[in-house]
Structures are given as structure tokens and as C-alpha cells.
Scaffold this motif. Structure first.
Motif, PDB file in Angstrom:
ATOM      1  N   HIS A  20       0.847  -1.207   0.000  1.00  0.00           N
ATOM      2  CA  HIS A  20       0.000   0.000   0.000  1.00  0.00           C
ATOM      3  C   HIS A  20       0.878   1.250   0.000  1.00  0.00           C
ATOM      4  O   HIS A  20       1.858   1.311   0.743  1.00  0.00           O
ATOM      5  N   GLU A  21       0.495   2.223  -0.778  1.00  0.00           N
ATOM      6  CA  GLU A  21       1.307   3.434  -0.924  1.00  0.00           C
ATOM      7  C   GLU A  21       1.526   4.171   0.397  1.00  0.00           C
ATOM      8  O   GLU A  21       2.598   4.699   0.654  1.00  0.00           O
ATOM      9  N   ILE A  22       0.502   4.180   1.235  1.00  0.00           N
ATOM     10  CA  ILE A  22       0.633   4.918   2.505  1.00  0.00           C
ATOM     11  C   ILE A  22       1.730   4.318   3.387  1.00  0.00           C
ATOM     12  O   ILE A  22       2.416   5.028   4.123  1.00  0.00           O
ATOM     13  N   ASP A  25       4.861   5.862   2.261  1.00  0.00           N
ATOM     14  CA  ASP A  25       4.938   7.260   2.705  1.00  0.00           C
ATOM     15  C   ASP A  25       5.333   7.370   4.181  1.00  0.00           C
ATOM     16  O   ASP A  25       6.090   8.249   4.570  1.00  0.00           O
ATOM     17  N   ILE A  26       4.796   6.458   5.006  1.00  0.00           N
ATOM     18  CA  ILE A  26       5.133   6.452   6.438  1.00  0.00           C
ATOM     19  C   ILE A  26       6.601   6.057   6.631  1.00  0.00           C
ATOM     20  O   ILE A  26       7.328   6.670   7.417  1.00  0.00           O
ATOM     21  N   LYS A  86      -4.709  -2.653   5.526  1.00  0.00           N
ATOM     22  CA  LYS A  86      -3.853  -1.465   5.487  1.00  0.00           C
ATOM     23  C   LYS A  86      -3.648  -0.923   6.916  1.00  0.00           C
ATOM     24  O   LYS A  86      -2.530  -0.621   7.327  1.00  0.00           O
ATOM     25  N   LEU A  90      -0.235  -0.704   9.101  1.00  0.00           N
ATOM     26  CA  LEU A  90       0.220   0.608   9.586  1.00  0.00           C
ATOM     27  C   LEU A  90       0.452   0.581  11.095  1.00  0.00           C
ATOM     28  O   LEU A  90       1.450   1.105  11.596  1.00  0.00           O
ATOM     29  N   ASN A 128      -1.170  11.120  11.838  1.00  0.00           N
ATOM     30  CA  ASN A 128      -2.556  11.028  11.355  1.00  0.00           C
ATOM     31  C   ASN A 128      -3.060  12.393  10.886  1.00  0.00           C
ATOM     32  O   ASN A 128      -3.751  12.508   9.878  1.00  0.00           O
ATOM     33  N   PHE A 131      -1.373  13.139   7.626  1.00  0.00           N
ATOM     34  CA  PHE A 131      -1.903  12.330   6.526  1.00  0.00           C
ATOM     35  C   PHE A 131      -3.434  12.397   6.445  1.00  0.00           C
ATOM     36  O   PHE A 131      -4.081  11.517   5.904  1.00  0.00           O
ATOM     37  N   LYS A 134      -5.806   9.360   7.661  1.00  0.00           N
ATOM     38  CA  LYS A 134      -5.653   8.021   7.059  1.00  0.00           C
ATOM     39  C   LYS A 134      -5.188   6.968   8.066  1.00  0.00           C
ATOM     40  O   LYS A 134      -5.134   5.787   7.746  1.00  0.00           O
TER      41      LYS A 134
END
Length: 404
Positions: A20-22, A25-26, A86, A90, A128, A131, A134
Motif C-alpha cells: 500500500h502506498e501509505i 509514505d510512512i 492497510k 500501519l 494522522n 496524513f 488516514k
């Protein structure tokens, strides 16, 4: 556009996918990148030279095991949405985001009684916000507030993917094979009953092996007398430094560390506290210890030299506490030998205790073919449980080698 669905090569698990892209990013965020500079096992490399791995690697490994666990559960008919997957990934990725330098060793030292999980939540909430919400579901799962408890159990329980990764990883990097666990087998045995995590009954021996491996790792590695002493000495160094600063001694230290040596009140973390904390890592502490090894304060200098030159004091481990007279005698001899009056600063007793399996705190459940569940300790097939339900405690005394 940047490809964020990367693959990372991990020496322990092989290739780790970032689905997952997020997640990417994290991982790229400065808060997370800091974990590259935080040792997973404190000063353990002074005893096991290979143990140089980081919280960064561990967090990625735990995320990978979460992905595999959810894939297994989906194959067994457990409904897991893309959003849930997801969020769970995370949550486990960020579970250690609040660790300070040298991981557990300096916990509570820098910001009073701010446990790393408290700081983790604080940083998760900040991320959070950044983002745009998310991480809402991930935070809910992390705190155990989500209506499907098995997600939180995978993040934090007696059989979570966090423990599975650090046992396998620490075993790999220390070279202590007794701690190696078959995580693939355990994950393949996972199931869900009534929205709670259970293990297929035929996996009982894999679970017992996992619990004993953890027990051996604690006594052979984490609670190894020199490892336990190294962790204690680190705390003593910071204690002494804070004391000297409170006495208006001007100690040289990297600015982010100096900030926490000077400041004492942390009821609420301020913007500046967080900014400083998220810039702080092992390197700051090492740099300070190198400086302080030559400090004119005898206690601080001696403690720092233990770390820099790996010159540990004499230590003895016992299953019974050492007598007050024995400790007092060592302190008096230390004072006489070095011509000081605060020998108790470099002589002392520490203890470590371990309960391999807690029957009360989120017990492990087995599920048989008919769907009935029972606690691990209730199974007729368990063979090792009897030696895992009692806590063991060891005592370690340390004193300068010169006074033996």
C-alpha cells in the motif's frame, strides 16, 4: 510519478512487500527514518557482536509478518477488507515509533515516566493529522478499541507478530539458535473464532516451542548478566549526568540530548519536546558518553569508560538476593580503594524476572476441528506448560574488578 510499491530485501524474512502506498509514505517520514539510528537491542552488541540491527528493520519485519498472517486468515475464510489490512499493517509498522535511544534501556529516563507506547500514540496522532486522518483505523486497532479484537491481538498479545519478529531477528543477529522460532508454521496455524485470535489445535507444539524459545532468549540473551548490566549502566550514566546538570555542572552534550538533561517537567509534551525527541538517537548518546569518559567527575567518567572500552565491572548472578552486608562490604572497599565517598554509585544489585506465559493476560487459545476453543494450559496435549507458568527471578551484583 514515484513507484511506492517497493520490495525490500531483509536478511531474516527475505523479500518484504510494501503493498500500500501509505506504508511507503510512512516509511519515508523522518519520524520512521529515525528508527534506522535506534538499536533494537541496546548495548547487546558488546556481548553478541552481530547484534547491530535496528528498530527500523524490526518494524518492517513485523509489518511483513502481519501481511502474511492476514493472508493466512483470508485463506481460512476470515473476512478482512483492504482498509483493515492497510490499518493493521500501519499499526504494527508504527508500534515502536516512540522508542528513544537504545530502545528500552533509556525508557522513562529522558521524559520522566513517558513509556514508549505513550510517545508512539502521540506520534501516531501527529502523523494522522499530517496524513489527513488516514491512520484513524490503525490507531483504533493499536489501542484495542476496534470491534474485531483479533487485529489488536496480532499487534499486541502473547502471540503477536511483534514478538515473532524480534525473536527470530534477535536470534539471527546474536547467533543464539535456541531463540529461532518457526514463524511460518505458527502463522499457518492461526485462525479466528468469535473475532478473537486462536491457533488450530494441531499447532500446539509450535506454540510451546515458541514460548520456550522466548524463555531461552530472555535468560541467554536479554537477561544475560553482562547484557542486563550494560542496560543498567546506561541508565546510571544518564542519571549521573542529569544529577550533575541539576548541580549546575556544565556538561558537554549534543544539543538534543542536553535539552532532556536540563529539562525536568514533562506533564504534557510540548512542540519543542516532540521536535527534540524525534531528532534524538543512539548517536547523540554515544557522542556524549565519549565526551564524558574524560570528565572530572569520577563516577560519570568511570561509568562511561565501561561502555566505550567495554571494561565491565565484576558481576555475579544468583537466584537469591545478595545480603546487605555483602553489598555494604563492596561499597566500603570501593570507597577505600578509589578514595571516594559515593561508592554506591558504581556498586549495586539489580534483578531480572520472567514469566514465560501469563495465564491471565490475553491467554493463547486453541481451536479443535469442531470449532471448540480452549486455553493452551487446558489442552491434554501440552507437554511443556508446567515449567512456563511460574516466574523466575535472578539477582546480579556488580562491583569494580580492582577490589576483588
Amino acid at each position: 510519478m514515484q513507484n511506492k510499491l517497493k520490495i525490500i530485501n531483509d536478511p531474516v524474512h527475505g523479500f518484504i512487500k510494501i503493498p500500500h502506498e501509505i506504508l511507503f509514505d510512512i516509511i519515508e517520514h523522518p519520524y520512521f527514518q529515525r528508527l534506522r539510528r535506534i538499536s533494537q537491542t541496546g548495548l547487546l552488541s558488546l556481548i553478541f557482536p552481530g547484534a547491530k540491527h535496528t528498530r527500523f528493520l524490526h518494524a518492517l519485519g513485523a509489518m511483513n509478518l502481519m501481511f502474511k498472517a492476514l493472508e493466512t486468515l483470508k485463506l481460512k475464510g476470515v473476512k478482512v477488507s483492504k482498509e483493515e489490512e492497510k490499518a493493521a499493517m500501519l499499526a504494527i509498522l508504527l508500534h515502536d515509533i516512540g522508542h528513544g535511544p537504545f530502545s528500552h534501556a533509556l525508557e522513562n529516563m529522558l521524559m520522566d515516566d513517558w513509556h514508549h507506547e505513550k510517545i508512539s500514540i502521540l506520534l501516531m496522532n501527529r502523523l494522522n493529522k499530517e496524513f489527513k486522518g488516514k491512520l484513524d483505523l490503525a490507531i483504533e486497532m493499536f489501542q484495542g478499541k476496534y470491534h474485531r479484537p483479533f487485529f489488536n491481538q496480532l499487534i499486541s498479545s502473547q502471540l503477536d507478530v511483534d514478538r515473532m519478529d524480534y525473536l527470530k531477528r534477535d536470534s539471527f543477529y546474536t547467533g543464539v539458535s535456541e531463540g529461532s522460532v518457526n514463524v511460518e508454521r505458527i502463522i499457518s496455524m492461526m485462525n479466528v473464532s468469535d473475532e478473537k485470535l486462536v491457533i488450530d489445535a494441531k499447532g500446539i507444539y509450535s506454540i510451546e516451542n515458541y514460548l520456550t524459545a522466548r524463555m531461552f532468549m530472555y535468560w541467554q540473551v536479554y537477561y544475560h548478566k553482562t547484557a542486563a548490566l550494560g542496560e543498567h549502566i546506561l541508565v546510571q550514566i544518564l542519571n549521573r549526568a542529569k544529577y550533575l546538570v541539576s548541580q549546575n555542572v556544565d556538561l558537554e552534550a549534543p544539543s538534543n540530548l542536553k535539552y532532556f538533561l536540563v529539562k525536568n517537567k514533562f506533564e504534557e509534551a510540548t512542540e519543542e519536546d516532540i521536535r527534540r525527541f524525534t531528532m534524538l538517537d543512539d548517536m547523540d548518546v554515544y557522542q556524549a558518553i565519549k565526551e564524558w569518559a574524560e570528565n572530572e567527575d569520577f563516577v560519570l567518567s568511570r561509568l562511561c569508560k565501561i561502555v566505550i572500552y567495554r571494561d565491565f565491572p565484576k558481576s555475579i548472578i544468583s537466584s537469591k538476593p545478595f545480603s546487605e552486608d555483602f553489598i555494604k562490604d563492596k561499597i566500603e572497599k570501593t570507597n577505600k580503594f578509589f578514595g571516594i565517598d559515593n561508592g554506591e554509585e558504581i556498586v549495586g544489585q539489580i534483578s531480572r524476572s520472567l514469566l514465560p506465559y501469563d495465564t491471565e493476560k490475553q491467554p493463547i487459545y486453541l481451536m479443535n476441528k469442531t470449532g471448540e476453543t480452549m486455553k493452551l494450559e487446558e489442552s491434554e496435549n501440552q507437554i511443556l506448560f508446567g515449567c512456563m507458568e511460574n516466574a523466575t527471578k535472578k539477582y546480579i551484583i556488580y562491583f569494580p574488578r580492582e577490589i576483588i
